[in-house]
Design an enzyme around this catalytic site. Structure first.
Site, PDB file in Angstrom:
ATOM      1  N   VAL A  86       2.379  -0.576 -10.724  1.00 19.83           N
ATOM      2  CA  VAL A  86       3.728  -0.380  -9.445  1.00 19.83           C
ATOM      3  C   VAL A  86       4.768   0.344  -9.721  1.00 19.83           C
ATOM      4  O   VAL A  86       5.182  -0.404 -11.205  1.00 19.83           O
ATOM      5  CB  VAL A  86       3.204  -1.807  -9.487  1.00 19.83           C
ATOM      6  CG1 VAL A  86       5.276  -2.605  -8.082  1.00 19.83           C
ATOM      7  CG2 VAL A  86       2.623  -2.712  -8.925  1.00 19.83           C
ATOM      8  N   LYS A 142       2.908   1.354  -5.273  1.00 21.53           N
ATOM      9  CA  LYS A 142       1.373   0.702  -5.886  1.00 21.53           C
ATOM     10  C   LYS A 142       0.428   2.058  -6.386  1.00 21.53           C
ATOM     11  O   LYS A 142      -0.389   2.519  -5.675  1.00 21.53           O
ATOM     12  CB  LYS A 142       0.634  -0.358  -5.381  1.00 21.53           C
ATOM     13  CG  LYS A 142      -0.579  -0.886  -6.673  1.00 21.53           C
ATOM     14  CD  LYS A 142      -0.299  -2.241  -6.082  1.00 21.53           C
ATOM     15  CE  LYS A 142      -1.712  -2.479  -6.931  1.00 21.53           C
ATOM     16  NZ  LYS A 142      -1.533  -3.523  -7.781  1.00 21.53           N
ATOM     17  N   GLY A 170      -1.216  -2.825 -14.261  1.00 18.82           N
ATOM     18  CA  GLY A 170      -2.551  -4.229 -13.684  1.00 18.82           C
ATOM     19  C   GLY A 170      -4.331  -3.844 -13.539  1.00 18.82           C
ATOM     20  O   GLY A 170      -3.819  -2.365 -14.139  1.00 18.82           O
ATOM     21  N   GLY A 171      -5.031  -4.127 -13.546  1.00 12.56           N
ATOM     22  CA  GLY A 171      -6.071  -3.766 -13.384  1.00 12.56           C
ATOM     23  C   GLY A 171      -6.570  -2.954 -12.165  1.00 12.56           C
ATOM     24  O   GLY A 171      -7.165  -2.005 -12.512  1.00 12.56           O
ATOM     25  N   MET A 172      -6.495  -3.363 -11.346  1.00 13.22           N
ATOM     26  CA  MET A 172      -6.437  -2.723 -10.566  1.00 13.22           C
ATOM     27  C   MET A 172      -5.567  -1.334  -9.583  1.00 13.22           C
ATOM     28  O   MET A 172      -5.405  -0.737  -8.907  1.00 13.22           O
ATOM     29  CB  MET A 172      -6.212  -3.594  -9.054  1.00 13.22           C
ATOM     30  CG  MET A 172      -7.435  -4.252  -8.758  1.00 13.22           C
ATOM     31  SD  MET A 172      -7.200  -5.380  -6.960  1.00 13.22           S
ATOM     32  CE  MET A 172      -9.158  -6.155  -7.547  1.00 13.22           C
ATOM     33  N   GLY A 173      -4.451  -1.279 -10.749  1.00 14.09           N
ATOM     34  CA  GLY A 173      -3.049  -0.655 -10.623  1.00 14.09           C
ATOM     35  C   GLY A 173      -1.785  -0.776 -11.131  1.00 14.09           C
ATOM     36  O   GLY A 173      -1.980  -2.607 -11.429  1.00 14.09           O
ATOM     37  N   ASP A 209      -8.021 -11.633  -4.148  1.00 13.99           N
ATOM     38  CA  ASP A 209      -8.306 -11.810  -5.446  1.00 13.99           C
ATOM     39  C   ASP A 209      -6.561 -11.830  -5.573  1.00 13.99           C
ATOM     40  O   ASP A 209      -6.073 -11.864  -6.195  1.00 13.99           O
ATOM     41  CB  ASP A 209      -7.652 -10.336  -5.559  1.00 13.99           C
ATOM     42  CG  ASP A 209      -7.568 -10.282  -7.635  1.00 13.99           C
ATOM     43  OD1 ASP A 209      -7.938 -11.103  -7.994  1.00 13.99           O
ATOM     44  OD2 ASP A 209      -6.885  -9.192  -8.213  1.00 13.99           O
TER      45      ASP A 209
END
Length: 529
Positions: free
Chosen positions: A24, A39, A19-22, A139
């Site tokens: 998993v 994560k 994903g955009g933030m990290g 978010d």
């Protein structure tokens, strides 16, 4: 990356999402022998060495805040790891199996109203606990909401947006606002103050999408999309889907008001307004009131609150054993490739067992069981042996809930193939009984062990290794139930046989001698003989 070990204990096994933030990863905690989710936060979150120390402090603060949200709808945070370079950050969390809420969105078939309301109500409950901490999600979106297999809604990534915030600018190093533009409140777009009402706006976006099957706004660029959140009026739901109740449409429009203070006062108010659209306790689903095929049903928690766990399927094991009476697949010769894979799985599992990594050892065998069952048949000898070994590892590692139904299914399978009095069927029935005893089902466990002992006595000696272990288990269970006289009647002759077979210094002999000493002390102290 898959071989990397974090903080000397967390192994990264496979990537679950990107994903955009990290990213998993499915991980493994080698210290506590359990699966975890890890994560990995994006490296661009630290833009310069000067920000590293501030970032480290923020990371740990937000991880601690997230860990204080005590609710089953928030995966537990186990650990927060920041490496020496301050460039890679890891949150170690509870691993939750389920379906992302984004998988429920279908323009051709919007969710039933009860399903959408049930998801929103569960999210509201989670937010009520978070906002009390206080912790604001920042978010909230379908990609950060997961429906577990039992229908529990899990809200993921609390605190991640706050961790990535840079106080010096409203934008990240990549030039994008913190958050997801499809669900971003107007105050986030403007860089204004974030409050619990920011999460309420995002929940309105999510609920609108679930009920209509489409996102709130659409545009050719992210800039135009954010502009719509600031300036454009949302389309009322009933114009998109006429069967949406008026009260639910009004709630969504209230959540989507541009000014934070114009939205509902708090998340508790949102929940109360969702209540009329939730299924009642004991109410069965109406015809056509079904969501996506195979997706967990989030309404079940409202229809049957605090219900016990679903019964294990007694005729079907974890590897997909057929119900009694169904024909098994025709056994096949084991191809060389499959034989090599099975051998490798055993070797890998045995190595993990040496390190007492029980959960991972069982998982390694599980990875080869399904393809072997498809190729060889679910009741072929190699597959049954794999399943038996996996169940034994689960029992050894204390995962009695997983081992019990598997041992029960294996006992049925061996009974059909080799006969109910066969050694394999007896052994699996006894192991299932031991699992039941550990789970507190002592009466049923005793009955099963006594029945198995009766079979053993009919085909073997009362002093055989199998019989001695069964007699030990029966006597100790009787003792645990406080039935001292009955336990003594079982354990005294057992002790005499153990002395003859194994000798007085044997570990089991000493264990029974100690138990008998306690029984005699108890009975003598209460006037017994």
């Amino acid at each position: 990356m898959s071989q990397q070990v974090i903080a000397g204990r967390y192994e990264l096994l496979e990537e679950l999402s990107h994903g955009g933030m990290g990213d998993v990863w499915r991980g493994y905690d080698a210290v506590l022998d359990r699966p975890v989710a890890v994560k990995l936060i994006r490296q661009q979150s630290v833009t310069s060495p000067q920000l590293a120390e501030e970032f480290a402090k923020r990371f740990r603060r937000e991880a601690r805040i997230t860990a204080r949200i005590q609710h089953p709808g928030v995966p537990q945070v186990y650990d927060a790891v920041l490496d020496d370079t301050y460039e890679r950050l890891f949150l170690v969390m509870e691993l939750v199996e389920g379906v992302q809420l984004s998988g429920y969105v279908d323009p051709a078939r919007p969710l039933p109203v009860s399903w959408a309301a049930a998801v929103a109500a569960q999210v509201a409950t989670v937010l009520s606990h978070a906002h009390e901490v206080p912790a604001i999600h920042r978010d909230l979106k379908p990609g950060n909401i997961l429906v577990a297999r039992d229908g529990t809604v899990k809200v993921l990534d609390f605190g991640i947006a706050a961790i990535l915030r840079n106080d010096a600018t409203k934008l990240t190093a990549t030039g994008s606002p913190i958050g997801t533009s499809q669900y971003m409140a107007p105050e986030q777009v403007r860089g204004g103050r974030i409050t619990p009402q920011t999460d309420l706006y995002a929940l309105g976006c999510v609920l609108h999408e679930l009920l209509s099957g489409r996102v709130l706004f659409q545009a050719d660029s992210e800039f135009l999309l954010m502009y719509q959140h600031v300036s454009a009026a949302p389309t009322p739901l009933r114009q998109l889907r006429s069967e949406v109740p008026t009260g639910l449409e009004e709630l969504v429009l209230h959540l989507l008001r541009k000014a934070p203070e114009a939205r509902p006062a708090d998340i508790q108010e949102v929940y109360e307004r969702l209540r009329p659209f939730l299924p009642r306790v004991g109410q069965a689903p109406a015809p056509g009131e079904a969501g996506p095929a195979g997706a967990p049903d989030p309404t079940g928690l409202f229809r049957n609150p605090y219900a016990p766990r679903a019964r294990a399927q007694s005729g079907r094991g974890a590897a997909g054993a057929p119900a009694p009476g169904l024909p098994a697949a025709e056994p096949l010769a084991v191809p060389a490739v499959m034989r090599a894979e099975i051998k490798e799985a055993y070797a890998h599992s045995d190595a993990l067992l040496e390190e007492e990594r029980f959960a991972q050892a069982a998982e390694v065998l599980g990875e080869v069981i399904e393809p072997a069952a498809r190729l060889l048949g679910v009741e072929s000898r190699p597959v049954l042996e794999l399943r038996t070994q996996r169940a034994a590892i689960q029992l050894l590692g204390g995962d009695y809930r997983a081992a019990l139904p598997e041992f029960a299914a294996l006992a049925d399978a061996y009974g059909r193939i080799n006969g109910p009095s066969s050694a394999q069927a007896r052994a699996c029935r006894a192991q299932a009984a031991r699992c039941r005893a550990e789970l507190g089902q002592v009466t049923e466990a005793l009955a099963t062990l006594q029945a198995v002992l009766g079979v053993v006595r009919s085909v073997d000696s009362d002093a055989s290794e199998e019989a001695l272990e069964l007699r030990r288990d029966i006597g100790m269970l009787l003792l645990a139930q406080g039935r001292a006289a009955e336990a003594r009647a079982v354990l005294e002759p057992l002790h005499a046989d153990l002395v003859l077979v194994y000798g007085p210094q044997d570990e089991m002999t000493a264990e029974i001698a100690e138990a008998l000493a306690l029984i005699r002390l108890d009975l003598d102290g209460t006037g017994g003989s």
